[in-house]
Design an enzyme around this catalytic site. Structure first.
Site, PDB file in Angstrom:
ATOM      1  N   LYS A   1       0.852  -1.207   0.000  1.00 33.85           N
ATOM      2  CA  LYS A   1       0.000   0.000   0.000  1.00 33.85           C
ATOM      3  C   LYS A   1       0.884   1.252   0.000  1.00 33.85           C
ATOM      4  CE  LYS A   1      -1.616   1.765   4.051  1.00 33.85           C
ATOM      5  NZ  LYS A   1      -1.361   3.198   4.211  1.00 33.85           N
TER       6      LYS A   1
ATOM      7  N   ARG B   1       0.288  14.676  12.299  1.00 33.37           N
ATOM      8  CA  ARG B   1       0.730  14.467  10.914  1.00 33.37           C
ATOM      9  C   ARG B   1       0.950  15.786  10.153  1.00 33.37           C
ATOM     10  NH1 ARG B   1      -1.001   9.089   9.632  1.00 33.37           N
ATOM     11  NH2 ARG B   1       0.632   9.065   8.043  1.00 33.37           N
TER      12      ARG B   1
ATOM     13  N   ASP C   1       4.960   0.588  11.575  1.00 30.06           N
ATOM     14  CA  ASP C   1       3.712  -0.032  11.125  1.00 30.06           C
ATOM     15  C   ASP C   1       3.588  -1.483  11.571  1.00 30.06           C
ATOM     16  OD1 ASP C   1       3.963   1.812   8.034  1.00 30.06           O
ATOM     17  OD2 ASP C   1       3.000   2.330   9.920  1.00 30.06           O
TER      18      ASP C   1
ATOM     19  N   ARG D   1      -9.001  -0.199   4.703  1.00 28.42           N
ATOM     20  CA  ARG D   1      -8.131   0.812   4.074  1.00 28.42           C
ATOM     21  C   ARG D   1      -6.755   0.228   3.785  1.00 28.42           C
ATOM     22  NH1 ARG D   1      -6.600   5.607   7.207  1.00 28.42           N
ATOM     23  NH2 ARG D   1      -5.262   5.802   5.393  1.00 28.42           N
TER      24      ARG D   1
HETATM   25  C1  EPZ Z   1       4.314   7.069   5.773  1.00 24.60           C
HETATM   26  O1  EPZ Z   1       3.580   8.102   6.407  1.00 24.60           O
HETATM   27  C2  EPZ Z   1       3.392   5.861   5.730  1.00 24.60           C
HETATM   28  N1  EPZ Z   1       2.204   6.157   4.945  1.00 24.60           N
HETATM   29  C3  EPZ Z   1       2.977   5.469   7.157  1.00 24.60           C
HETATM   30  O2  EPZ Z   1       2.149   4.308   7.087  1.00 24.60           O
HETATM   31  C4  EPZ Z   1       4.256   5.124   7.930  1.00 24.60           C
HETATM   32  O3  EPZ Z   1       3.917   4.782   9.257  1.00 24.60           O
HETATM   33  C5  EPZ Z   1       5.184   6.341   7.918  1.00 24.60           C
HETATM   34  O4  EPZ Z   1       5.475   6.716   6.545  1.00 24.60           O
HETATM   35  C6  EPZ Z   1       6.507   6.057   8.621  1.00 24.60           C
HETATM   36  O5  EPZ Z   1       7.149   4.978   8.039  1.00 24.60           O
HETATM   37  C7  EPZ Z   1       2.283   6.102   3.582  1.00 24.60           C
HETATM   38  O6  EPZ Z   1       3.337   5.841   3.009  1.00 24.60           O
HETATM   39  C8  EPZ Z   1       1.024   6.376   2.836  1.00 24.60           C
HETATM   40  P1  EPZ Z   1       6.469  10.464   7.852  1.00 24.60           P
HETATM   41  P2  EPZ Z   1       4.157   9.630   6.413  1.00 24.60           P
HETATM   42  O7  EPZ Z   1       6.340  11.708   7.070  1.00 24.60           O
HETATM   43  O8  EPZ Z   1       4.855   9.902   5.145  1.00 24.60           O
HETATM   44  C9  EPZ Z   1       6.487  13.735  11.308  1.00 24.60           C
HETATM   45  C10 EPZ Z   1       0.292   2.962   7.597  1.00 24.60           C
HETATM   46  O9  EPZ Z   1      -0.222   2.494   8.622  1.00 24.60           O
HETATM   47  N2  EPZ Z   1       6.426  14.734  10.215  1.00 24.60           N
HETATM   48  O10 EPZ Z   1       7.713   9.632   7.733  1.00 24.60           O
HETATM   49  O11 EPZ Z   1       3.059  10.519   6.831  1.00 24.60           O
HETATM   50  C11 EPZ Z   1       5.205  12.942  11.417  1.00 24.60           C
HETATM   51  O12 EPZ Z   1       4.247  13.637  12.187  1.00 24.60           O
HETATM   52  C12 EPZ Z   1       0.795   4.396   7.592  1.00 24.60           C
HETATM   53  O13 EPZ Z   1       0.428   2.348   6.511  1.00 24.60           O
HETATM   54  C13 EPZ Z   1       6.513  16.089  10.537  1.00 24.60           C
HETATM   55  O14 EPZ Z   1       6.647  16.458  11.701  1.00 24.60           O
HETATM   56  O15 EPZ Z   1       5.230   9.510   7.600  1.00 24.60           O
HETATM   57  C14 EPZ Z   1       5.655  11.670  12.083  1.00 24.60           C
HETATM   58  O16 EPZ Z   1       5.725  11.874  13.484  1.00 24.60           O
HETATM   59  C15 EPZ Z   1       0.693   5.057   8.952  1.00 24.60           C
HETATM   60  N3  EPZ Z   1       6.457  17.010   9.533  1.00 24.60           N
HETATM   61  C16 EPZ Z   1       7.068  11.459  11.520  1.00 24.60           C
HETATM   62  O17 EPZ Z   1       7.476  12.730  10.991  1.00 24.60           O
HETATM   63  C17 EPZ Z   1       6.317  16.640   8.216  1.00 24.60           C
HETATM   64  O18 EPZ Z   1       6.288  17.529   7.331  1.00 24.60           O
HETATM   65  C18 EPZ Z   1       7.112  10.436  10.416  1.00 24.60           C
HETATM   66  O19 EPZ Z   1       6.226  10.840   9.395  1.00 24.60           O
HETATM   67  C19 EPZ Z   1       6.219  15.263   7.913  1.00 24.60           C
HETATM   68  C20 EPZ Z   1       6.279  14.325   8.920  1.00 24.60           C
END
Ligand code: EPZ
Length: 443
Positions: free
Chosen positions: A24, A125, A310, A402
């Site tokens: 996904k 997020r 995850d 989802r």
């Molecule tokens: C991706 O989310 C995945 N989703 C998530 O999977 C996964 O848990 C996550 O990466 C971490 O591996 C998809 O790929 C669709 P991040 P993403 O940006 O990109 C903070 C699932 O269950 N952050 O690496 O949103 C954020 O709040 C989902 O399949 C900021 O602060 O993850 C988080 O604490 C859940 N500012 C951390 O970084 C930003 O601009 C990691 O987020 C961006 C992120």
């Protein structure tokens, strides 16, 4: 809240060989990347999960023509008919990953209008890393209430530094940079397997992009990109969930397609628990034979190659009946321990301090009504249901739908008693027989 539930009965020895579906978290961003091209692309190994259907709706809303053969898991997308660059708010709200069209739309049109993707239960997020770096590349970003508008007459190649290796920010910035003249560098980039699958897709399109160890992604802008054919990588998170189903119920499982190379630390922890793990040639394929007396293990989530956030909830479920104490530290999201409350309802002994849960193994768990709070929590609760006495009734199953394409069918094939159920009021009150479930609900 829908009145549909997943009913799970205590099940023993889930065993067999299972085929995986596409990831996904790779396919969603790859679908968004097709906006960078103008023509017909074909994706294989596309899971028929709700989030994929949401991304199809989004691409169609932009003007693309999309055909999804759910039987063959093949997606045909013609992006030559994409005519605009704004995403309807109701579409943005359905799925956070919609924000991943921002980079491609900026690169293709120099404009994008969408709604803030919003937070969810596991965290606020934010997308500040995305926005601040788009601005560094010369985009003018305006946030008014819930909506974001970005305009860039010409994006500029820059050295972009991520203070945290954000998966989404890395992906969005890569896609904004591939058509930007000059050399863009993303320092401290995410290098998750799903990000690297996107790199492979962009290279197939004709992008000049490479990963420079340890974690810099270097992009030299090109003039145009071509449509592609691509088989999405298999889902390491689905693989982890299936391995845990066999491990927790004392079974034996073979996943011939499992990307073991993307699960090293997770597999290491399963071995530390006492489960027997065999990995296939070239790190593809995993066999697991469960131990009868699993030992509790501690782990801390982190960016790849750390322990995947995850798989934190499903792995925590496996600690509940293991012998000893497990300390689980969640470092990626600020609020990703909501499944603890639900596992406690089932009899698990867990205490939480800030982002750390301490799990003390108990003799038994009990099937009760529980609520899924996110995709991976829904998986944890189903797995706990297989090892709990009696019947577990899980609501909030839109999260399950989802994230997975019919994972319940695969678990049933392995010998798990699991079914969808409308109006599970009869269960809410008390337990039901296995026969009762099987008679009433066909998976
Ligand atoms: C991706 O989310 C995945 N989703 C998530 O999977 C996964 O848990 C996550 O990466 C971490 O591996 C998809 O790929 C669709 P991040 P993403 O940006 O990109 C903070 C699932 O269950 N952050 O690496 O949103 C954020 O709040 C989902 O399949 C900021 O602060 O993850 C988080 O604490 C859940 N500012 C951390 O970084 C930003 O601009 C990691 O987020 C961006 C992120």
């Amino acid at each position: 809240m829908s009145n549909e539930y997943i009913i799970v009965e205590q099940s023993f020895g889930l065993s067999g060989e299972v085929q995986l579906t596409g990831a996904k978290n790779a396919v969603l961003v790859i679908m968004a990347s097709l906006i960078l091209t103008s023509g017909k692309s074909k994706l294989k190994n596309v899971p028929a999960s709700r989030d994929v259907l949401h991304m199809i709706t989004l691409l169609k809303d932009l003007g693309a023509q999309v055909f999804f053969d759910q039987e063959k898991n093949e997606l045909d997308v013609d992006t030559s008919t994409i005519v605009h660059y704004n995403v309807a708010p109701e579409i943005m709200k359905q799925m956070r990953a919609s924000v991943l069209v921002m980079g491609p739309l900026l690169a293709r049109f120099g404009c994008v209008d969408l709604a803030l993707p919003g937070g969810c239960v596991i965290g606020t997020r934010p997308i500040n890393y995305h926005i601040s770096n788009f601005e560094k590349m010369g985009a003018h970003v305006q946030i008014t209430g819930e909506s974001i508008s970005a305009r860039a007459s010409k994006l500029e190649a820059k050295k972009l530094i991520l203070e945290y290796p954000s998966v989404g920010a890395t992906e969005n910035l890569m896609m904004a940079a591939v058509l930007t003249p000059g050399t863009t560098k993303i320092i401290n980039a995410a290098v998750e397997p799903e990000v690297l699958d996107l790199v492979k897709v962009l290279q197939k399109m004709g992008a000049d992009i490479e990963v420079v160890p340890p974690a810099t992604i270097q992009i030299k802008g090109v003039a145009t990109l071509q449509p592609i054919k691509h088989e999405v990588i298999f889902d390491r998170l689905e693989a982890g969930s299936l391995l845990l189903a066999a491990a927790m119920t004392g079974g034996e499982i073979h996943l011939p397609q499992a990307p073991a190379y993307a699960l090293d630390l997770f597999l290491f922890k399963l071995q530390e628990m006492g489960h027997k793990i065999e990995v296939g040639n070239d790190d593809i394929g995993v066999r697991l034979k469960a131990t009868k007396s699993p030992r509790a293990v501690s782990f801390k989530t982190g960016p790849y190659p750390g322990f995947p956030t995850d798989l934190q909830a499903p792995m925590m479920a496996a600690q509940c009946l293991a012998s000893g104490t497990s300390v689980v530290q969640e470092t990626v999201f600020e609020n990703r321990l909501l499944h603890v409350r639900e596992l406690q309802k089932m009899g698990a002994q867990i205490s939480v301090q800030h982002n750390t849960a301490t799990v003390t193994g108990v003799e038994e768990l009990y099937g009760v009504p529980v609520i899924a709070t996110d995709i991976r929590a829904s998986c944890a609760l189903v797995l706990a249901g297989f090892v709990a006495k009696g019947t577990t009734v899980m609501s909030g199953i839109h999260h399950w739908r989802r994230g997975y394409e019919a994972l319940e069918k695969k678990l049933a094939m392995l010998g798990g008693t699991i079914a969808f159920q409308q109006h599970a009021s009869s269960h809410i009150k008390g337990c039901d027989s296995v026969e009762g479930i099987k008679k009433r609900v066909q998976l």
